[in-house]
Design a protein around this motif. Structure first.
Motif, PDB file in Angstrom:
ATOM      1  N   UNK A 106     -13.496 -17.250   6.280  1.00  0.00           N
ATOM      2  CA  UNK A 106     -13.847 -16.818   4.928  1.00  0.00           C
ATOM      3  C   UNK A 106     -13.834 -15.292   4.906  1.00  0.00           C
ATOM      4  N   UNK A 107     -13.058 -14.719   3.989  1.00  0.00           N
ATOM      5  CA  UNK A 107     -13.012 -13.272   3.791  1.00  0.00           C
ATOM      6  C   UNK A 107     -14.320 -12.826   3.154  1.00  0.00           C
ATOM      7  N   UNK A 108     -14.714 -11.584   3.340  1.00  0.00           N
ATOM      8  CA  UNK A 108     -15.970 -11.106   2.749  1.00  0.00           C
ATOM      9  C   UNK A 108     -15.973 -11.179   1.224  1.00  0.00           C
ATOM     10  N   UNK A 109     -14.796 -11.294   0.596  1.00  0.00           N
ATOM     11  CA  UNK A 109     -14.732 -11.440  -0.858  1.00  0.00           C
ATOM     12  C   UNK A 109     -14.686 -12.901  -1.299  1.00  0.00           C
ATOM     13  N   UNK A 110     -14.858 -13.838  -0.356  1.00  0.00           N
ATOM     14  CA  UNK A 110     -15.031 -15.237  -0.712  1.00  0.00           C
ATOM     15  C   UNK A 110     -13.834 -16.155  -0.581  1.00  0.00           C
ATOM     16  N   UNK A 111     -12.639 -15.634  -0.440  1.00  0.00           N
ATOM     17  CA  UNK A 111     -11.473 -16.506  -0.297  1.00  0.00           C
ATOM     18  C   UNK A 111     -11.207 -16.783   1.186  1.00  0.00           C
ATOM     19  N   UNK A 112     -10.389 -17.800   1.445  1.00  0.00           N
ATOM     20  CA  UNK A 112     -10.009 -18.126   2.816  1.00  0.00           C
ATOM     21  C   UNK A 112      -8.787 -17.310   3.214  1.00  0.00           C
ATOM     22  N   UNK A 113      -8.865 -16.687   4.377  1.00  0.00           N
ATOM     23  CA  UNK A 113      -7.755 -15.900   4.910  1.00  0.00           C
ATOM     24  C   UNK A 113      -7.336 -16.522   6.231  1.00  0.00           C
ATOM     25  N   UNK A 171      -6.556 -16.967  -2.265  1.00  0.00           N
ATOM     26  CA  UNK A 171      -6.899 -16.290  -3.522  1.00  0.00           C
ATOM     27  C   UNK A 171      -5.659 -16.237  -4.415  1.00  0.00           C
ATOM     28  N   UNK A 172      -5.869 -16.344  -5.727  1.00  0.00           N
ATOM     29  CA  UNK A 172      -4.749 -16.366  -6.665  1.00  0.00           C
ATOM     30  C   UNK A 172      -3.769 -15.224  -6.452  1.00  0.00           C
ATOM     31  N   UNK A 173      -4.286 -14.011  -6.214  1.00  0.00           N
ATOM     32  CA  UNK A 173      -3.393 -12.850  -6.087  1.00  0.00           C
ATOM     33  C   UNK A 173      -2.509 -12.910  -4.839  1.00  0.00           C
ATOM     34  N   UNK A 174      -2.865 -13.747  -3.865  1.00  0.00           N
ATOM     35  CA  UNK A 174      -2.096 -13.865  -2.619  1.00  0.00           C
ATOM     36  C   UNK A 174      -1.398 -15.215  -2.473  1.00  0.00           C
ATOM     37  N   UNK A 175      -1.515 -16.078  -3.469  1.00  0.00           N
ATOM     38  CA  UNK A 175      -1.053 -17.468  -3.348  1.00  0.00           C
ATOM     39  C   UNK A 175       0.426 -17.619  -3.018  1.00  0.00           C
ATOM     40  N   UNK A 176       1.258 -16.682  -3.417  1.00  0.00           N
ATOM     41  CA  UNK A 176       2.701 -16.830  -3.207  1.00  0.00           C
ATOM     42  C   UNK A 176       3.261 -15.900  -2.139  1.00  0.00           C
ATOM     43  N   UNK A 177       2.401 -15.125  -1.473  1.00  0.00           N
ATOM     44  CA  UNK A 177       2.907 -14.151  -0.506  1.00  0.00           C
ATOM     45  C   UNK A 177       2.320 -14.351   0.886  1.00  0.00           C
ATOM     46  N   UNK A 178       3.102 -13.919   1.858  1.00  0.00           N
ATOM     47  CA  UNK A 178       2.621 -13.725   3.224  1.00  0.00           C
ATOM     48  C   UNK A 178       2.519 -12.225   3.402  1.00  0.00           C
ATOM     49  N   UNK A 179       1.536 -11.783   4.149  1.00  0.00           N
ATOM     50  CA  UNK A 179       1.359 -10.354   4.408  1.00  0.00           C
ATOM     51  C   UNK A 179       1.801 -10.077   5.831  1.00  0.00           C
ATOM     52  N   UNK A 180       3.070  -9.713   5.975  1.00  0.00           N
ATOM     53  CA  UNK A 180       3.655  -9.432   7.284  1.00  0.00           C
ATOM     54  C   UNK A 180       3.071  -8.126   7.805  1.00  0.00           C
ATOM     55  N   UNK A 181       2.681  -8.118   9.061  1.00  0.00           N
ATOM     56  CA  UNK A 181       2.106  -6.923   9.675  1.00  0.00           C
ATOM     57  C   UNK A 181       3.238  -5.969  10.047  1.00  0.00           C
ATOM     58  N   UNK A 182       3.240  -4.796   9.426  1.00  0.00           N
ATOM     59  CA  UNK A 182       4.350  -3.848   9.545  1.00  0.00           C
ATOM     60  C   UNK A 182       4.656  -3.470  10.990  1.00  0.00           C
ATOM     61  N   UNK A 183       3.656  -3.420  11.840  1.00  0.00           N
ATOM     62  CA  UNK A 183       3.873  -3.043  13.235  1.00  0.00           C
ATOM     63  C   UNK A 183       4.633  -4.063  14.049  1.00  0.00           C
ATOM     64  N   UNK A 184       4.884  -5.255  13.473  1.00  0.00           N
ATOM     65  CA  UNK A 184       5.611  -6.285  14.218  1.00  0.00           C
ATOM     66  C   UNK A 184       7.097  -6.306  13.898  1.00  0.00           C
TER      67      UNK A 184
END
Length: 138
Positions: free
Chosen positions: A62-69, A87-100
């Protein structure tokens, strides 16, 4: 097509889309995930990201803002490769870590366009030049 991998090279991925768009996140969860002051995230449409080698493990909290990460990482070397949230704002995206990112894609990363959760940014860390400064995620 951009590609990346974990530290040991056992997990590889690729995605279609812009690898230049980088957003820094200073939230407490990202600090814990990275063991650093922030994460550098490249938003990629979930259906455009493909794991091409290996099988990442996942862990959800659980993220500190309440959604599951959920973070996806290499079970051998521990590298976090990407994150997804419900969370709705992240529902369609993956957050790729730039360093990889690997090879030429790594050279295309531009200065971050935004810094999120600056309310918990380490006080000794300066803001990034022209990046939009957001107190939270929006």
């Amino acid at each position: 097509m951009s590609s990346g991998s974990c530290w040991c090279g056992n997990i590889k991925y690729e995605f279609d889309g812009d690898s230049k768009h980088v957003i820094l996140c200073h939230c407490l969860t990202c600090q814990k995930i990275s063991g650093a002051t922030n994460t550098a995230n490249i938003p990629v449409a979930r259906d455009k990201l493909t794991v091409t080698s290996g099988s990442p493990k996942s862990h959800t909290e659980k993220h500190e803002d309440g959604f599951n990460l959920t973070k996806f990482f290499c079970g051998d070397c521990g590298t976090t490769l990407y994150k997804q949230a419900d969370a709705d704002m992240f529902a369609t995206v993956s957050l790729v870590q730039a360093g990889t990112l690997d090879g030429p894609a790594k050279d295309k990363i531009s200065q971050p366009s935004a810094e999120l959760n600056v309310k918990v940014r380490q006080p000794w860390l300066a803001e990034v030049g022209a990046a939009a400064q957001k107190q939270g995620f929006v």
